[in-house]
Scaffold this active site. Structure first.
Site, PDB file in Angstrom:
ATOM      1  N   LYS A 285       0.844  -1.185   0.000  1.00 44.03           N
ATOM      2  CA  LYS A 285       0.000   0.000   0.000  1.00 44.03           C
ATOM      3  C   LYS A 285       0.885   1.243   0.000  1.00 44.03           C
ATOM      4  CE  LYS A 285      -4.439   1.231   2.068  1.00 44.03           C
ATOM      5  NZ  LYS A 285      -5.392   0.957   3.162  1.00 44.03           N
TER       6      LYS A 285
ATOM      7  N   GLU B  94     -18.986  -6.353  10.476  1.00 43.73           N
ATOM      8  CA  GLU B  94     -19.915  -5.594  11.312  1.00 43.73           C
ATOM      9  C   GLU B  94     -20.972  -6.484  11.969  1.00 43.73           C
ATOM     10  OE1 GLU B  94     -18.129  -2.896   8.267  1.00 43.73           O
ATOM     11  OE2 GLU B  94     -19.176  -4.829   8.165  1.00 43.73           O
TER      12      GLU B  94
ATOM     13  N   ARG C 221     -25.139  -2.843   7.621  1.00 46.65           N
ATOM     14  CA  ARG C 221     -24.929  -4.260   7.325  1.00 46.65           C
ATOM     15  C   ARG C 221     -25.304  -5.156   8.506  1.00 46.65           C
ATOM     16  NH1 ARG C 221     -20.395  -4.122   3.182  1.00 46.65           N
ATOM     17  NH2 ARG C 221     -19.692  -6.144   3.932  1.00 46.65           N
TER      18      ARG C 221
END
Length: 493
Positions: free
Chosen positions: A280, A365, A393
């Site tokens: 990244k 979640e 969610r």
């Protein structure tokens, strides 16, 4: 400038090896300079420049279809598909979205903004392709952070039944937004440390199959031997055990290696997972050293990385962070839970101070909410900090596991209300609606910093569930309404 010659996917397919490498350098420089002016997701996009170029080189867009999980790493995809000249409008009203948008380009085939969805969507595209007797390729790109979400495994389990080609590219950078956690992260680390892992090349298989009588039995024996080696080198071989052909790992910043392995993947009949190892922030030293800081950025000085705007006023998140640390010292039963967002939600400081009472469950979640319910059932006081849009969610878990049992779980809802530049997938405009009608749930919406801190303290001691939604919701008298009455507001300044 190679980049100036690229205005469509077909232009990328015309470039030779040296030109592709030069294109990668130019795209990274363009991203740094452009995002430093507009803000946006930088580190995640720098990490997939070579991967995106290789995908555009091997596949024929828009006939072939690429689905980006989350989608915040799709900037290079947008640049190479003809939208480079629109990047000064990135994340502005009426401008270029920071995520895939079908209305922007025929190369954006599916809209994303939340994680762990690309394999499900890709599988749908594959079955639709087959039903229509079409022959294009479908590629789902998913990060290792998104593999902490259960929906990805539901899709892989279903994909094992597919008899035609479906390519899943695992972009493994050891990150979601913060560093990854859990068993999948450890599993992929084991693969990363085994470069000697031997893949049986598809070309060898095809050649052996042509040998009369002994060809196919020999291939089967070699495959069994290869699987045995895999089991010894990498315990479990999760993906192949789920019915996916596994290829890799491969250097995600080597375009030629990526081209070769993606070309191999096209020959597989059935679902195939290509494991790509990336970094990244690759190509920008400041982002490589601090990928969390440069995941999502406001306009900044590219030479120093310093934000161009400064504010002395504390944010809701900062107030929440300090309040949680104060309450953590006062109440030993207080625990904190986040879904891969310790920095974004402000729980990083609590986690460092109270390590054994802080839980980062990854991008999961639904699990976070039911996990919190069980902690509450055992007498603890969990505070679940999740972005408003992402908490959608876990609606069933909030209703079924928390509120039906009347358990004392506090939901500290971050990024509520209008959040601006991230667009509709991240707007937190529905939480008051979907939380307030559930029995045993109390919703508070503080109008200032004092109210935010006060409500965390108040809710953490309640015998039932509660939610704090960060937004300004005032009645006619200038006070904040909640299910238990009116709280007078104060100016934090």
């Amino acid at each position: 400038m190679i980049l100036e010659k690229v205005s469509s996917p077909s232009d990328v397919r015309k470039l030779n090896r040296e030109e592709l490498d030069q294109l990668a350098l130019e795209v990274k420089n363009f991203l740094i300079q452009s995002v430093s002016k507009t803000g946006g997701h930088l580190a995640s996009n720098l990490g997939v420049v070579e991967l995106t170029i290789a995908l555009f080189r091997v596949f024929h867009l828009p006939e072939d279809q690429i689905i980006w999980d989350v989608g915040h790493q799709s900037y290079t995809h947008k640049i190479l598909s003809g939208r480079r000249n629109e990047f000064d409008t990135l994340r502005k009203f009426g401008g270029l979205s920071g995520f895939p948008k079908r209305k922007e380009s025929e190369c954006d085939v599916f809209e994303t903004g939340h994680s762990s969805t690309s394999i499900s969507a890709g599988l749908g595209f594959c079955y639709a392709r087959d039903l229509k007797k079409q022959h294009n390729y479908v590629v789902s790109v998913i990060g290792d952070g998104s593999l902490t979400g259960g929906m990805a495994y539901e899709a892989m389990n279903n994909a094992a039944q597919l008899k035609t080609n479906f390519i899943i590219v695992l972009n493994d950078n050891d990150m979601s937004i913060s560093h990854n956690v859990g068993g999948m992260s450890r599993y992929l680390s084991g693969i990363r440390t085994a470069p000697e892992y031997a893949n049986l090349k598809l070309g060898v298989v095809n050649s052996l199959n042509k040998i009369p009588v002994i060809g196919k039995p020999l291939v089967d024996r070699l495959r069994r031997a290869k699987d045995g080696v895999k089991q010894m080198v990498i315990s479990g071989m999760l993906f192949e055990n789920m019915g996916l052909t596994y290829l890799g790992p491969v250097d995600g910043h080597d375009i030629q290696q990526l081209r070769e392995i993606l070309s191999d993947a096209k020959q597989v009949k059935g679902p195939v997972l290509v494991h790509v190892k990336t970094r990244k922030g690759n190509g920008y030293e400041l982002a490589e050293k601090n990928p969390v800081r440069f995941h999502g950025v406001e306009p900044f000085d590219p030479a120093t990385g310093t934000p161009l705007s400064h504010t002395t006023k504390p944010s809701y998140t900062e107030i929440f962070s300090k309040t949680m640390c104060r309450l953590g010292a006062e109440y030993p039963e207080l625990v904190a839970i986040t879904a891969a967002m310790p920095v974004g939600t402000g729980l990083e400081a609590f986690g460092k101070r109270f390590e054994d009472r802080f839980f980062d469950v990854g991008i999961a979640e639904q699990h976070a909410v039911t996990f919190a319910a069980a902690l509450a059932a055992k007498g603890l006081r969990p505070v679940v900090a999740i972005y408003s849009s992402f908490l959608q969610r876990a609606y069933d878990q909030i209703s079924h596991d928390v509120c039906q049992q009347n358990l004392p779980v506090v939901f500290a809802i971050d990024r509520a209300g209008i959040v601006g530049s991230d667009g509709e997938t991240h707007q937190g405009v529905f939480d008051i609606s979907y939380m307030s009608h559930i029995p045993n749930m109390t919703v508070m919406a503080p109008k200032d910093g004092w109210g935010a801190g006060h409500r965390v303290c108040h809710l953490s001691q309640w015998p039932c569930g509660g939610a704090i939604s960060e937004r300004n919701v005032l009645d006619g008298a200038g006070s904040v309404q909640d299910a238990h009455g009116v709280w007078e507001g104060r100016n934090f300044d």
